[in-house]
Design an enzyme around this catalytic site. Structure first.
Site, short mmCIF file in Angstrom:
data_model
loop_
_atom_site.label_atom_id
_atom_site.label_comp_id
_atom_site.label_asym_id
_atom_site.label_seq_id
_atom_site.Cartn_x
_atom_site.Cartn_y
_atom_site.Cartn_z
N TYR A 162 0.84 -1.21 0.00
CA TYR A 162 0.00 0.00 0.00
C TYR A 162 0.88 1.27 0.00
CZ TYR A 162 -3.82 3.02 1.86
OH TYR A 162 -4.76 4.00 2.07
N LYS A 166 0.82 4.08 -2.96
CA LYS A 166 0.49 5.48 -2.67
C LYS A 166 1.70 6.39 -2.96
CE LYS A 166 -3.82 5.04 -1.21
NZ LYS A 166 -4.94 5.48 -2.06
N ILE A 195 -8.52 7.96 9.21
CA ILE A 195 -9.84 8.55 9.05
C ILE A 195 -10.90 7.48 9.34
CG2 ILE A 195 -11.39 9.77 7.44
CD1 ILE A 195 -8.68 11.27 8.02
P1 NAP Z 1 -13.51 2.70 2.12
O1 NAP Z 1 -14.46 3.24 3.12
O2 NAP Z 1 -13.01 1.30 2.23
O3 NAP Z 1 -14.15 2.92 0.66
C1 NAP Z 1 -13.43 2.52 -0.47
C2 NAP Z 1 -14.13 3.03 -1.70
O4 NAP Z 1 -13.34 2.66 -2.85
C3 NAP Z 1 -15.50 2.41 -1.89
O5 NAP Z 1 -16.34 3.35 -2.48
C4 NAP Z 1 -15.21 1.27 -2.87
O6 NAP Z 1 -16.31 0.89 -3.69
C5 NAP Z 1 -14.14 1.90 -3.73
N1 NAP Z 1 -13.32 0.92 -4.45
C6 NAP Z 1 -12.49 -0.01 -3.91
N2 NAP Z 1 -11.92 -0.73 -4.89
C7 NAP Z 1 -12.39 -0.23 -6.06
C8 NAP Z 1 -12.19 -0.54 -7.42
N3 NAP Z 1 -11.37 -1.52 -7.79
N4 NAP Z 1 -12.86 0.18 -8.37
C9 NAP Z 1 -13.70 1.17 -8.01
N5 NAP Z 1 -13.93 1.52 -6.74
C10 NAP Z 1 -13.29 0.82 -5.78
O7 NAP Z 1 -12.19 3.59 2.04
P2 NAP Z 1 -11.88 5.08 2.50
O8 NAP Z 1 -11.33 5.01 3.85
O9 NAP Z 1 -13.02 5.98 2.21
O10 NAP Z 1 -10.66 5.39 1.52
C11 NAP Z 1 -10.76 6.24 0.38
C12 NAP Z 1 -9.36 6.55 -0.09
O11 NAP Z 1 -8.63 7.17 0.96
C13 NAP Z 1 -8.55 5.32 -0.49
O12 NAP Z 1 -7.75 5.61 -1.61
C14 NAP Z 1 -7.69 5.06 0.72
O13 NAP Z 1 -6.52 4.38 0.37
C15 NAP Z 1 -7.43 6.48 1.18
N6 NAP Z 1 -7.06 6.60 2.57
C16 NAP Z 1 -7.91 6.26 3.58
C17 NAP Z 1 -7.51 6.41 4.89
C18 NAP Z 1 -8.39 6.08 6.07
O14 NAP Z 1 -7.92 6.16 7.20
N7 NAP Z 1 -9.65 5.74 5.89
C19 NAP Z 1 -6.23 6.89 5.19
C20 NAP Z 1 -5.39 7.22 4.15
C21 NAP Z 1 -5.82 7.07 2.85
P3 NAP Z 1 -17.38 -0.23 -3.22
O15 NAP Z 1 -18.24 0.47 -2.18
O16 NAP Z 1 -18.14 -0.59 -4.44
O17 NAP Z 1 -16.58 -1.34 -2.63
#
Ligand code: NAP
Length: 251
Positions: A162, A166, A195
């Site tokens: 990951y 990134k 988050i």
């Molecule tokens: P999340 O709640 O797990 O949601 C992930 C989203 O990505 C969902 O809408 C999912 O769609 C979609 N997705 C996953 N694989 C996909 C694919 N192959 N094609 C299209 N859509 C896909 O994640 P989140 O926490 O909101 O994270 C959003 C972004 O922020 C990500 O890039 C993550 O790496 C980054 N991020 C998150 C955090 C954190 O603490 N949460 C920290 C740093 C970075 P479905 O609903 O259809 O599965």
């Protein structure tokens, strides 16, 4: 008097992974700024419908668009299909937010754990961006915002796949920003820390928050506000930047 139809003034934004978490909050924020939002999802249609409902509750409009960002074919079919059906319209804001994590220590990491994470987080960026940037360049205006991570900035143990993905997007952000700056297209990254979303629900928040100067996980809206600003015309002289949204955890 020149009459401009509402539709002609409409601005279009695509948010990958708009069905849940940070992506959903970004859809709401962009909608609040007047964007028609294309809400992408991969498997969770019900969740994407909730996002669309929330957009509409705010008085906005949008539509759901299904594709797997890691599949070049699906990305191209869905987006070329949309562009063909919507002649004359162009997507001026692209938020590359879809992401997954599959944590493992390197010595036990399976090939799929490496490739799935790279394919979604890094290759996904290429497939959507390559396709939509053309219209941004022709129109001499565009905003690309890549949601990266603290892992890509600092590196986190257990997340070598990951972190690599990134960090790859961060490098791509900086390089692409220079490639397209003259055409008034900006490319930036937002790097969240911890988050509160589905992605972090298996983590021990009580323990981890002690490491965070603000002593709490962030909310999706706190990331979405930054994305919203970078997507706006106001962020006209910011490009190639990586903005941390991590409660002071690391800079
Ligand atoms: P999340 O709640 O797990 O949601 C992930 C989203 O990505 C969902 O809408 C999912 O769609 C979609 N997705 C996953 N694989 C996909 C694919 N192959 N094609 C299209 N859509 C896909 O994640 P989140 O926490 O909101 O994270 C959003 C972004 O922020 C990500 O890039 C993550 O790496 C980054 N991020 C998150 C955090 C954190 O603490 N949460 C920290 C740093 C970075 P479905 O609903 O259809 O599965």
């Amino acid at each position: 008097m020149i009459h401009i139809r509402q539709e002609e003034m409409m601005k279009y934004a695509l948010v990958t992974g708009g069905s849940r978490g940070i992506g959903r909050a970004v859809c709401r924020t962009l909608s609040g700024s007047g964007f028609y939002v294309l809400i992408n999802y991969h498997v969770n249609l019900t969740e994407a419908e909730i996002t669309l409902q929330q957009v509409r509750e705010k008085g906005g409009e949008g539509e759901i668009i299904k594709f797997d960002v890691s599949s070049q074919e699906e990305v191209e079919n869905a987006l070329n299909g949309w562009l063909a059906k919507n002649e004359g319209k162009y997507i001026s804001v692209l938020v590359n937010n879809a992401g997954i994590r599959k944590d493992a220590l390197v010595m036990w990491m399976k090939n799929e754990e490496w490739s799935d994470v790279l394919n979604t987080n890094l290759n996904g960026f290429l497939y959507t961006t390559r396709l939509l940037i053309k219209d941004m360049l022709i129109n001499k205006y565009g905003r690309i915002i890549n949601v990266v991570s603290l892992s890509g900035v600092k590196g986190l143990p257990g997340q070598v796949n990951y972190s690599a993905a990134k960090a790859g997007v961060i490098g791509a952000t900086k390089a692409l920003a220079q490639e397209v700056a003259k055409k008034n297209v900006t490319v930036n990254a937002v790097a969240p820390g911890f988050i509160r979303t589905d992605m972090t629900k298996d983590l021990d928040e009580k323990e981890l928050k002690t490491l965070i100067p603000m002593n709490r996980f962030g909310e999706p809206e706190e990331v979405a506000e930054v994305v919203g600003f970078l997507a706006s015309e106001k962020a006209s002289y910011i490009t190639g930047a990586v903005i941390n949204v991590n409660g002071g955890l690391y800079t």
